[in-house]
Design a protein around this motif. Sequence first.
Motif, PDB file in Angstrom:
ATOM      1  N   VAL A 256      -2.441  -5.733  -4.698  1.00  0.00           N
ATOM      2  CA  VAL A 256      -2.097  -5.895  -3.283  1.00  0.00           C
ATOM      3  C   VAL A 256      -3.154  -6.760  -2.587  1.00  0.00           C
ATOM      4  O   VAL A 256      -2.826  -7.628  -1.778  1.00  0.00           O
ATOM      5  CB  VAL A 256      -1.961  -4.519  -2.586  1.00  0.00           C
ATOM      6  N   GLY A 257      -4.432  -6.558  -2.934  1.00  0.00           N
ATOM      7  CA  GLY A 257      -5.508  -7.351  -2.337  1.00  0.00           C
ATOM      8  C   GLY A 257      -5.415  -8.825  -2.685  1.00  0.00           C
ATOM      9  O   GLY A 257      -5.599  -9.689  -1.817  1.00  0.00           O
TER      10      GLY A 257
ATOM     11  N   SER B 197       0.830  -1.204   0.000  1.00  0.00           N
ATOM     12  CA  SER B 197       0.000   0.000   0.000  1.00  0.00           C
ATOM     13  C   SER B 197       0.864   1.255   0.000  1.00  0.00           C
ATOM     14  O   SER B 197       0.491   2.274  -0.589  1.00  0.00           O
ATOM     15  CB  SER B 197      -0.921   0.008   1.224  1.00  0.00           C
TER      16      SER B 197
ATOM     17  N   PHE C   8      -4.040  -1.440  -6.084  1.00  0.00           N
ATOM     18  CA  PHE C   8      -4.654  -1.931  -4.854  1.00  0.00           C
ATOM     19  C   PHE C   8      -5.252  -3.317  -5.055  1.00  0.00           C
ATOM     20  O   PHE C   8      -5.251  -4.146  -4.151  1.00  0.00           O
ATOM     21  CB  PHE C   8      -5.724  -0.969  -4.339  1.00  0.00           C
TER      22      PHE C   8
ATOM     23  N   VAL D 134       1.648   2.037  -3.471  1.00  0.00           N
ATOM     24  CA  VAL D 134       0.530   2.697  -4.146  1.00  0.00           C
ATOM     25  C   VAL D 134       0.469   4.169  -3.739  1.00  0.00           C
ATOM     26  O   VAL D 134       0.178   5.040  -4.561  1.00  0.00           O
ATOM     27  CB  VAL D 134      -0.803   1.973  -3.834  1.00  0.00           C
ATOM     28  N   TRP D 135       0.751   4.459  -2.471  1.00  0.00           N
ATOM     29  CA  TRP D 135       0.771   5.848  -2.010  1.00  0.00           C
ATOM     30  C   TRP D 135       1.831   6.655  -2.766  1.00  0.00           C
ATOM     31  O   TRP D 135       1.581   7.786  -3.182  1.00  0.00           O
ATOM     32  CB  TRP D 135       1.038   5.891  -0.506  1.00  0.00           C
TER      33      TRP D 135
ATOM     34  N   MET E 156      -4.201   3.269  -9.861  1.00  0.00           N
ATOM     35  CA  MET E 156      -4.066   2.999  -8.430  1.00  0.00           C
ATOM     36  C   MET E 156      -5.054   1.922  -7.982  1.00  0.00           C
ATOM     37  O   MET E 156      -4.736   1.105  -7.121  1.00  0.00           O
ATOM     38  CB  MET E 156      -4.256   4.281  -7.624  1.00  0.00           C
ATOM     39  N   THR E 157      -6.242   1.880  -8.591  1.00  0.00           N
ATOM     40  CA  THR E 157      -7.203   0.824  -8.285  1.00  0.00           C
ATOM     41  C   THR E 157      -6.644  -0.535  -8.693  1.00  0.00           C
ATOM     42  O   THR E 157      -6.777  -1.513  -7.957  1.00  0.00           O
ATOM     43  CB  THR E 157      -8.540   1.088  -9.015  1.00  0.00           C
TER      44      THR E 157
ATOM     45  N   ARG F 293       0.646   7.479  -6.149  1.00  0.00           N
ATOM     46  CA  ARG F 293      -0.258   8.627  -6.094  1.00  0.00           C
ATOM     47  C   ARG F 293       0.544   9.922  -6.154  1.00  0.00           C
ATOM     48  O   ARG F 293       0.194  10.854  -6.863  1.00  0.00           O
ATOM     49  CB  ARG F 293      -1.093   8.587  -4.825  1.00  0.00           C
TER      50      ARG F 293
ATOM     51  N   ASN G 171       3.118  -3.888  -9.773  1.00  0.00           N
ATOM     52  CA  ASN G 171       2.866  -2.478  -9.493  1.00  0.00           C
ATOM     53  C   ASN G 171       4.021  -1.601  -9.948  1.00  0.00           C
ATOM     54  O   ASN G 171       3.804  -0.502 -10.460  1.00  0.00           O
ATOM     55  CB  ASN G 171       2.580  -2.276  -8.001  1.00  0.00           C
TER      56      ASN G 171
END
Length: 89
Positions: free
Chosen positions: A43-44, A20, A40, A23-24, A36-37, A27, A69
């Motif tokens: 990552v999920g 995460s 995530f 991902v930050w 970014m979706t 951003r 990513n």
Amino acid sequence: DVMLDLIPIVGPSIAAVMGSWLVWEARNLGLSKWQMTRMFGNVGVDLLLGAIPWVGAIPDFFFRSNTRNLKLIKKHLDKHHPGTIIIDQ
């Protein structure tokens, strides 16, 4: 990431927090909400695969969310900042 999956519950959670953070940072680099979706989502999936105690490390070894990513980030940087392109040999 795979080594963290050997620690039940805590390991996959730590790996998800680190993913995460990536991902930050994406951003902050200006990636779109759609990208970014996707990140995530990676990552999920990684978290769900790693949540299976001990056995989850095997599929998690083949699904490398952080590598995926980073490829998305590199693709974005290559498109929007052409001066950063690295020539692959």
